[in-house]
Write a protein that holds these residues in place. Structure first.
Motif, PDB file in Angstrom:
ATOM      1  N   GLU A   1       0.024   8.884   8.972  1.00  0.00           N
ATOM      2  CA  GLU A   1       0.193   8.677   7.345  1.00  0.00           C
ATOM      3  C   GLU A   1      -1.911   8.974   6.876  1.00  0.00           C
ATOM      4  N   GLN A   2      -2.468   9.230   7.798  1.00  0.00           N
ATOM      5  CA  GLN A   2      -3.457   9.617   8.093  1.00  0.00           C
ATOM      6  C   GLN A   2      -3.418  11.199   7.289  1.00  0.00           C
ATOM      7  N   GLN A   3      -2.757  11.944   8.042  1.00  0.00           N
ATOM      8  CA  GLN A   3      -2.587  13.111   7.694  1.00  0.00           C
ATOM      9  C   GLN A   3      -1.406  13.711   6.170  1.00  0.00           C
ATOM     10  N   ALA A   4      -0.778  12.891   6.165  1.00  0.00           N
ATOM     11  CA  ALA A   4      -0.090  12.995   5.093  1.00  0.00           C
ATOM     12  C   ALA A   4      -0.642  12.744   3.573  1.00  0.00           C
ATOM     13  N   ALA A   5      -1.339  11.314   3.852  1.00  0.00           N
ATOM     14  CA  ALA A   5      -2.844  11.307   2.875  1.00  0.00           C
ATOM     15  C   ALA A   5      -2.969  12.889   2.732  1.00  0.00           C
ATOM     16  N   SER A   6      -3.656  13.044   3.461  1.00  0.00           N
ATOM     17  CA  SER A   6      -5.155  13.953   3.546  1.00  0.00           C
ATOM     18  C   SER A   6      -4.240  15.464   3.521  1.00  0.00           C
ATOM     19  N   PHE A   7      -3.379  16.123   4.207  1.00  0.00           N
ATOM     20  CA  PHE A   7      -2.278  16.744   3.025  1.00  0.00           C
ATOM     21  C   PHE A   7      -1.469  17.257   1.515  1.00  0.00           C
ATOM     22  N   SER A   8      -1.346  15.869   1.510  1.00  0.00           N
ATOM     23  CA  SER A   8      -1.040  15.255  -0.087  1.00  0.00           C
ATOM     24  C   SER A   8      -2.364  15.034  -0.822  1.00  0.00           C
ATOM     25  N   ARG A   9      -3.711  14.939  -0.746  1.00  0.00           N
ATOM     26  CA  ARG A   9      -4.548  15.423  -1.584  1.00  0.00           C
ATOM     27  C   ARG A   9      -5.113  16.370  -1.425  1.00  0.00           C
ATOM     28  N   ASP A  10      -5.302  17.865  -0.348  1.00  0.00           N
ATOM     29  CA  ASP A  10      -5.800  18.926  -0.463  1.00  0.00           C
ATOM     30  C   ASP A  10      -4.044  19.278  -1.402  1.00  0.00           C
ATOM     31  N   PHE A  11      -3.531  19.259  -1.263  1.00  0.00           N
ATOM     32  CA  PHE A  11      -2.330  20.230  -1.972  1.00  0.00           C
ATOM     33  C   PHE A  11      -2.587  19.613  -3.495  1.00  0.00           C
ATOM     34  N   ARG A  12      -2.684  18.246  -4.395  1.00  0.00           N
ATOM     35  CA  ARG A  12      -3.048  18.636  -5.104  1.00  0.00           C
ATOM     36  C   ARG A  12      -4.503  19.018  -5.222  1.00  0.00           C
ATOM     37  N   ARG A  13      -5.423  19.807  -4.894  1.00  0.00           N
ATOM     38  CA  ARG A  13      -6.099  20.315  -5.489  1.00  0.00           C
ATOM     39  C   ARG A  13      -6.272  21.378  -5.429  1.00  0.00           C
TER      40      ARG A  13
ATOM     41  N   ASN B   1       1.016  -1.241  -0.211  1.00  0.00           N
ATOM     42  CA  ASN B   1      -0.032   0.211  -0.065  1.00  0.00           C
ATOM     43  C   ASN B   1       1.073   1.454   0.134  1.00  0.00           C
ATOM     44  N   SER B   2       2.179   1.789  -0.888  1.00  0.00           N
ATOM     45  CA  SER B   2       2.857   2.414  -0.426  1.00  0.00           C
ATOM     46  C   SER B   2       1.779   3.746  -1.368  1.00  0.00           C
ATOM     47  N   ARG B   3       2.195   4.714  -1.184  1.00  0.00           N
ATOM     48  CA  ARG B   3       1.603   6.325  -2.186  1.00  0.00           C
ATOM     49  C   ARG B   3       2.694   6.481  -2.304  1.00  0.00           C
ATOM     50  N   ASP B   4       3.233   7.248  -4.035  1.00  0.00           N
ATOM     51  CA  ASP B   4       3.860   8.390  -4.148  1.00  0.00           C
ATOM     52  C   ASP B   4       3.378   9.837  -4.280  1.00  0.00           C
ATOM     53  N   TYR B   5       4.160  10.040  -3.095  1.00  0.00           N
ATOM     54  CA  TYR B   5       3.587  11.797  -2.546  1.00  0.00           C
ATOM     55  C   TYR B   5       4.927  12.399  -3.628  1.00  0.00           C
ATOM     56  N   PRO B   6       4.880  14.378  -3.752  1.00  0.00           N
ATOM     57  CA  PRO B   6       5.227  14.635  -4.307  1.00  0.00           C
ATOM     58  C   PRO B   6       6.837  14.649  -3.645  1.00  0.00           C
ATOM     59  N   LYS B   7       7.836  14.708  -4.139  1.00  0.00           N
ATOM     60  CA  LYS B   7       9.431  14.999  -3.667  1.00  0.00           C
ATOM     61  C   LYS B   7       9.478  15.986  -3.495  1.00  0.00           C
ATOM     62  N   ARG B   8       9.120  17.232  -3.209  1.00  0.00           N
ATOM     63  CA  ARG B   8       9.489  18.599  -2.044  1.00  0.00           C
ATOM     64  C   ARG B   8       8.192  18.481  -1.528  1.00  0.00           C
ATOM     65  N   LEU B   9       7.413  17.190  -0.971  1.00  0.00           N
ATOM     66  CA  LEU B   9       6.763  16.907   0.243  1.00  0.00           C
ATOM     67  C   LEU B   9       7.305  16.641   0.781  1.00  0.00           C
ATOM     68  N   LEU B  10       7.704  15.806   0.364  1.00  0.00           N
ATOM     69  CA  LEU B  10       7.964  14.702   1.392  1.00  0.00           C
ATOM     70  C   LEU B  10       9.294  15.233   2.883  1.00  0.00           C
ATOM     71  N   SER B  11       9.448  16.423   2.777  1.00  0.00           N
ATOM     72  CA  SER B  11      10.160  16.804   4.220  1.00  0.00           C
ATOM     73  C   SER B  11       9.077  17.775   4.997  1.00  0.00           C
ATOM     74  N   CYS B  12       8.236  17.942   4.173  1.00  0.00           N
ATOM     75  CA  CYS B  12       6.548  17.987   5.531  1.00  0.00           C
ATOM     76  C   CYS B  12       6.158  16.589   6.223  1.00  0.00           C
ATOM     77  N   LEU B  13       5.931  16.313   4.936  1.00  0.00           N
ATOM     78  CA  LEU B  13       5.036  14.850   5.352  1.00  0.00           C
ATOM     79  C   LEU B  13       6.119  14.397   6.269  1.00  0.00           C
ATOM     80  N   GLN B  14       7.360  13.517   6.777  1.00  0.00           N
ATOM     81  CA  GLN B  14       7.536  12.870   7.363  1.00  0.00           C
ATOM     82  C   GLN B  14       7.451  13.365   8.809  1.00  0.00           C
ATOM     83  N   PHE B  15       6.891  14.357   9.074  1.00  0.00           N
ATOM     84  CA  PHE B  15       6.642  14.664  10.297  1.00  0.00           C
ATOM     85  C   PHE B  15       5.351  13.995  10.023  1.00  0.00           C
ATOM     86  N   MET B  16       4.192  13.318   9.666  1.00  0.00           N
ATOM     87  CA  MET B  16       2.912  13.187   9.667  1.00  0.00           C
ATOM     88  C   MET B  16       2.714  12.199  10.029  1.00  0.00           C
TER      89      MET B  16
END
Length: 394
Positions: free
Chosen positions: A246-258, A229-244
């Motif tokens: 799993e659910q927070q990271a998915a929500s943040f990535s979805r909102d970022f894409r929107r 169940n790996s997710r591909d996140y934008p590389k520029r978001l990895l520095s932020c996602l590492q402090f979140m």
């Protein structure tokens, strides 16, 4: 006055057997505690004289057959030889048997409501809690989380899910720091401080080991180690996602894409407004002409060379891809058409179909980039999926 064997109080003349007061200035002047407390004076003795307390230790403290001296020797013997070594303690306390010492100690100092249990608080601070079940008890362990790792993967990781441990822990040699520590009564303050420092270092390593386990559980790192169940996140978001989580990271990535999609929409609307466009049909025509002008400036030979030179996966990252179904995305890849062009072509084809159904003879103008074979495949796809009932490719 005093006799040779039995001292007497110089005021009340009672025999002094236990604790009494002896004057340090008057020779042979002894006083019992009650007379001393009243400030008694007799002969040359004054209550202002210096004094010392004489303790014979022959009086009982807890039980009548145990004197204060014997109680003191018992506690000193236990402190020196340890609880349980009653034979050695009996050699230290003369006149008492080992069994008598053990019974008296537990009765008077452990189980007694006056001296034993009264000195033990109901809740001991920093006490150690034994969570191990009794020998006659059985039951399943309460695990923090059910593991989704297969037996084969557990073997590869050397992971024990019931204990949530690994055979090879983080900093696996941490126990060697304290393995050679032995308490010694002859240690100096420097030796003691050094041993305490080593224990503190070991405890810090245990905390770090526990922290890593908690992180591995919360972020499902064991499962992700096997690419589950790996997710591909934008590389520029990895520095932020590492402090979140799993659910927070998915929500943040979805909102970022929107947010990116909305910014692109706003950018297009501003461009339409700048050129005086107010209808979506006019906007579709403007997009076609705008791309043609852009290609002309770049001196491109083929109108479709820009989109055809892109990899197929990158075509689906274009604006409008989120409006397409999975089947439409596959169709765009086969047609090598970007999503915005497909949506425009699809709209015009459906519009043409509806006009024919209602008998409107106005001819729909299709954009120049839509080739005949592409239009035919789109019509067949729309007819197959119910968009154009009873229609056939033209």
């Amino acid at each position: 006055m005093e006799t040779e064997n039995k001292p007497q109080c110089g005021n009340c003349h009672k025999e002094l057997d236990t604790v009494y007061i002896k004057c340090a200035e008057c020779p042979n002047a002894s006083i019992c505690p009650p007379c001393f407390s009243r400030g008694a004076e007799f002969q040359s003795h004054s209550n202002r004289h210096l004094y010392k307390i004489i303790d014979a230790g022959n009086f009982p403290v807890i039980e009548q057959n145990w004197t204060a001296v014997e109680e003191k020797l018992l506690l000193e013997g236990i402190e020196q030889f340890g609880i349980g070594n009653w034979e050695d303690v009996a050699c230290y306390v003369e006149g008492k048997k080992a069994q008598d010492l053990e019974e008296h100690y537990y009765k008077s100092y452990i189980d007694s409501s006056d001296l034993g249990m009264a000195t033990v608080p109901g809740k001991i601070p920093n006490g150690v809690t034994d969570h191990a079940p009794a020998l006659n008890q059985t039951g399943a362990l309460n695990l923090a989380k059910d593991s989704e790792v297969t037996k084969e993967q557990e073997s590869q990781l050397a992971y024990m899910p019931l204990r949530d441990d690994y055979e090879m822990e983080h900093d696996n040699d941490a126990e060697t720091i304290i393995s050679g520590l032995i308490p010694n009564i002859e240690d100096t303050d420097l030796d003691t401080n050094l041993k305490v420092a080593k224990v503190s270092i070991y405890l810090e390593k245990l905390r770090e080991r526990h922290r890593r386990k908690v992180v591995a559980r919360e972020y499902n790192l064991v499962e992700k180690f096997f690419n589950k169940n790996s997710r591909d996140y934008p590389k520029r978001l990895l520095s932020c996602l590492q402090f979140m989580r799993e659910q927070q990271a998915a929500s943040f990535s979805r909102d970022f894409r929107r947010e990116q999609i909305l910014k692109m929409k706003v950018k297009h609307l501003k461009l339409y407004r700048k050129h005086g466009i107010k209808k979506l049909d006019d906007a579709a025509v403007f997009d076609v002409k705008h791309r043609r002008r852009t290609r002309a400036k770049l001196n491109l030979k083929s109108p479709d060379s820009v989109q055809n030179d892109k990899p197929l996966d990158k075509l689906l990252l274009e604006y409008g891809c989120h409006y397409l179904s999975s089947e439409e995305k596959i169709l765009c890849k086969s047609l090598k058409m970007i999503p915005s062009r497909y949506i425009t072509s699809k709209t015009l084809i459906v519009k043409e179909y509806l006009q024919k159904q209602h008998g409107i003879g106005i001819k729909v103008r299709f954009p120049g980039y839509l080739e005949k074979h592409q239009k035919k495949k789109i019509v067949n796809f729309l007819a197959l999926n119910g968009w154009l009932p009873g229609s056939s490719s033209s």
